[in-house]
Design a protein around this motif. Structure first.
Motif, PDB file in Angstrom:
ATOM      1  N   UNK A   1       0.825  -1.217   0.000  1.00 19.75           N
ATOM      2  CA  UNK A   1       0.000   0.000   0.000  1.00 19.75           C
ATOM      3  C   UNK A   1       0.853   1.258   0.000  1.00 19.75           C
ATOM      4  N   UNK A   2       0.495   2.179  -0.885  1.00 14.37           N
ATOM      5  CA  UNK A   2       1.067   3.514  -0.870  1.00 14.37           C
ATOM      6  C   UNK A   2       0.131   4.461  -0.132  1.00 14.37           C
ATOM      7  N   UNK A   3      -1.172   4.205  -0.257  1.00 14.28           N
ATOM      8  CA  UNK A   3      -2.161   5.056   0.400  1.00 14.28           C
ATOM      9  C   UNK A   3      -3.389   4.207   0.750  1.00 14.28           C
ATOM     10  N   UNK A   4      -3.847   4.336   1.979  1.00 11.52           N
ATOM     11  CA  UNK A   4      -5.063   3.646   2.424  1.00 11.52           C
ATOM     12  C   UNK A   4      -6.033   4.707   2.928  1.00 11.52           C
ATOM     13  N   UNK A   5      -7.228   4.710   2.354  1.00  5.88           N
ATOM     14  CA  UNK A   5      -8.266   5.662   2.760  1.00  5.88           C
ATOM     15  C   UNK A   5      -9.415   4.888   3.397  1.00  5.88           C
ATOM     16  N   UNK A   6      -9.779   5.247   4.612  1.00  7.82           N
ATOM     17  CA  UNK A   6     -10.869   4.572   5.321  1.00  7.82           C
ATOM     18  C   UNK A   6     -12.189   5.184   4.873  1.00  7.82           C
ATOM     19  N   UNK A   7     -13.066   4.341   4.316  1.00  2.20           N
ATOM     20  CA  UNK A   7     -14.393   4.781   3.896  1.00  2.20           C
ATOM     21  C   UNK A   7     -15.336   4.718   5.082  1.00  2.20           C
ATOM     22  N   UNK A   8     -15.353   3.583   5.759  1.00  5.87           N
ATOM     23  CA  UNK A   8     -16.126   3.390   6.982  1.00  5.87           C
ATOM     24  C   UNK A   8     -15.214   2.683   7.969  1.00  5.87           C
ATOM     25  N   UNK A   9     -15.004   3.292   9.134  1.00  4.68           N
ATOM     26  CA  UNK A   9     -14.053   2.715  10.088  1.00  4.68           C
ATOM     27  C   UNK A   9     -14.576   1.439  10.749  1.00  4.68           C
ATOM     28  N   UNK A  10     -15.885   1.249  10.762  1.00  3.68           N
ATOM     29  CA  UNK A  10     -16.457   0.026  11.333  1.00  3.68           C
ATOM     30  C   UNK A  10     -17.778  -0.259  10.632  1.00  3.68           C
ATOM     31  N   UNK A  11     -18.338  -1.416  10.904  1.00  2.48           N
ATOM     32  CA  UNK A  11     -19.607  -1.759  10.252  1.00  2.48           C
ATOM     33  C   UNK A  11     -20.746  -0.871  10.754  1.00  2.48           C
ATOM     34  N   UNK A  12     -20.621  -0.317  11.964  1.00  5.08           N
ATOM     35  CA  UNK A  12     -21.683   0.544  12.494  1.00  5.08           C
ATOM     36  C   UNK A  12     -21.674   1.922  11.843  1.00  5.08           C
ATOM     37  N   UNK A  13     -20.547   2.340  11.288  1.00  8.87           N
ATOM     38  CA  UNK A  13     -20.486   3.630  10.603  1.00  8.87           C
ATOM     39  C   UNK A  13     -21.425   3.653   9.405  1.00  8.87           C
ATOM     40  N   UNK A  14     -21.549   2.521   8.728  1.00  7.80           N
ATOM     41  CA  UNK A  14     -22.452   2.429   7.572  1.00  7.80           C
ATOM     42  C   UNK A  14     -23.912   2.620   8.007  1.00  7.80           C
ATOM     43  N   UNK A  15     -24.307   1.987   9.106  1.00 11.71           N
ATOM     44  CA  UNK A  15     -25.676   2.162   9.618  1.00 11.71           C
ATOM     45  C   UNK A  15     -25.921   3.609  10.041  1.00 11.71           C
ATOM     46  N   UNK A  16     -24.920   4.244  10.645  1.00 14.68           N
ATOM     47  CA  UNK A  16     -25.055   5.634  11.054  1.00 14.68           C
ATOM     48  C   UNK A  16     -25.281   6.535   9.843  1.00 14.68           C
ATOM     49  N   UNK A  17     -24.503   6.325   8.766  1.00 19.63           N
ATOM     50  CA  UNK A  17     -24.654   7.163   7.571  1.00 19.63           C
ATOM     51  C   UNK A  17     -26.054   7.026   6.977  1.00 19.63           C
ATOM     52  N   UNK A  18     -26.541   5.792   6.843  1.00 23.74           N
ATOM     53  CA  UNK A  18     -27.874   5.600   6.280  1.00 23.74           C
ATOM     54  C   UNK A  18     -28.954   6.101   7.225  1.00 23.74           C
ATOM     55  N   UNK A  19     -28.775   5.909   8.517  1.00 22.70           N
ATOM     56  CA  UNK A  19     -29.754   6.390   9.489  1.00 22.70           C
ATOM     57  C   UNK A  19     -29.851   7.903   9.506  1.00 22.70           C
ATOM     58  N   UNK A  20     -28.710   8.586   9.471  1.00 26.74           N
ATOM     59  CA  UNK A  20     -28.718  10.048   9.444  1.00 26.74           C
ATOM     60  C   UNK A  20     -29.364  10.556   8.161  1.00 26.74           C
ATOM     61  N   UNK A  21     -29.104   9.891   7.046  1.00 25.27           N
ATOM     62  CA  UNK A  21     -29.732  10.291   5.780  1.00 25.27           C
ATOM     63  C   UNK A  21     -31.237  10.096   5.829  1.00 25.27           C
ATOM     64  N   UNK A  22     -31.698   8.997   6.415  1.00 21.09           N
ATOM     65  CA  UNK A  22     -33.136   8.739   6.505  1.00 21.09           C
ATOM     66  C   UNK A  22     -33.823   9.768   7.395  1.00 21.09           C
TER      67      UNK A  22
END
Length: 157
Positions: free
Chosen positions: A108-129
């Motif tokens: 790896x030259x660069x690693x970008x975290x999209x979601x730091x944990x599986x709960x981050x995904x639920x938070x993003x969708x919940x906040x959007x809803x």
């Protein structure tokens, strides 16, 4: 404006949108210069030594490396990522840019975290809803649909 004119406008817009969907599907392979999981699992050796970007779900982590599972079109490939300095939990999603090495390894030259944990995904969708629901409640609090002319009208007082 007559009802039939509105129907024609809606049909033209729907046909245009459908055409854009077809165009996107036909030209999808030209969007990214990097191979996906299907390409990697079919011809891994031909990509060794090349720089690429892979998006995957973290399955295991250790001090300076992690294992990710990348998926595409029903195909999966498990890759070991070395040389990372980013902390992420198993279940998190990362984008890894680096050089593909033998034995299913990416330096790896660069690693970008999209979601730091599986709960981050639920938070993003919940906040959007919650945001969408709040918008709809406020919108219909101040506006209404006139069913005779099929237009939006401001509610009084």
């Amino acid at each position: 404006m007559c009802v039939w004119v509105r129907v024609v406008i809606v049909l033209v817009l729907c046909l245009t949108l459908g055409g854009l969907f077809v165009h996107a599907e036909v030209t999808e392979d030209r969007w990214s210069p990097y191979p996906d999981a299907t390409d990697l699992s079919a011809g891994y050796e031909s990509y060794v030594g090349q720089d690429l970007m892979v998006v995957g779900t973290v399955t295991e982590t250790s001090e300076d490396e992690m294992e990710i599972k990348a998926e595409s079109d029903g195909e999966e490939i498990v890759l070991r990522v070395t040389g990372m300095k980013t902390a992420v939990e198993p279940g998190g999603v990362v984008q890894v840019y680096g050089t593909l090495k033998p034995d299913q390894t990416i330096a790896a030259e660069h690693v970008e975290v999209v979601s730091s944990s599986r709960w981050a995904e639920f938070y993003k969708y919940g906040a959007s809803a919650v945001g969408a629901l709040g918008f709809l409640l406020l919108f219909f609090r101040y506006w209404r649909i006139d069913r005779e002319t099929w237009t939006l009208e401001a509610r009084d007082g």
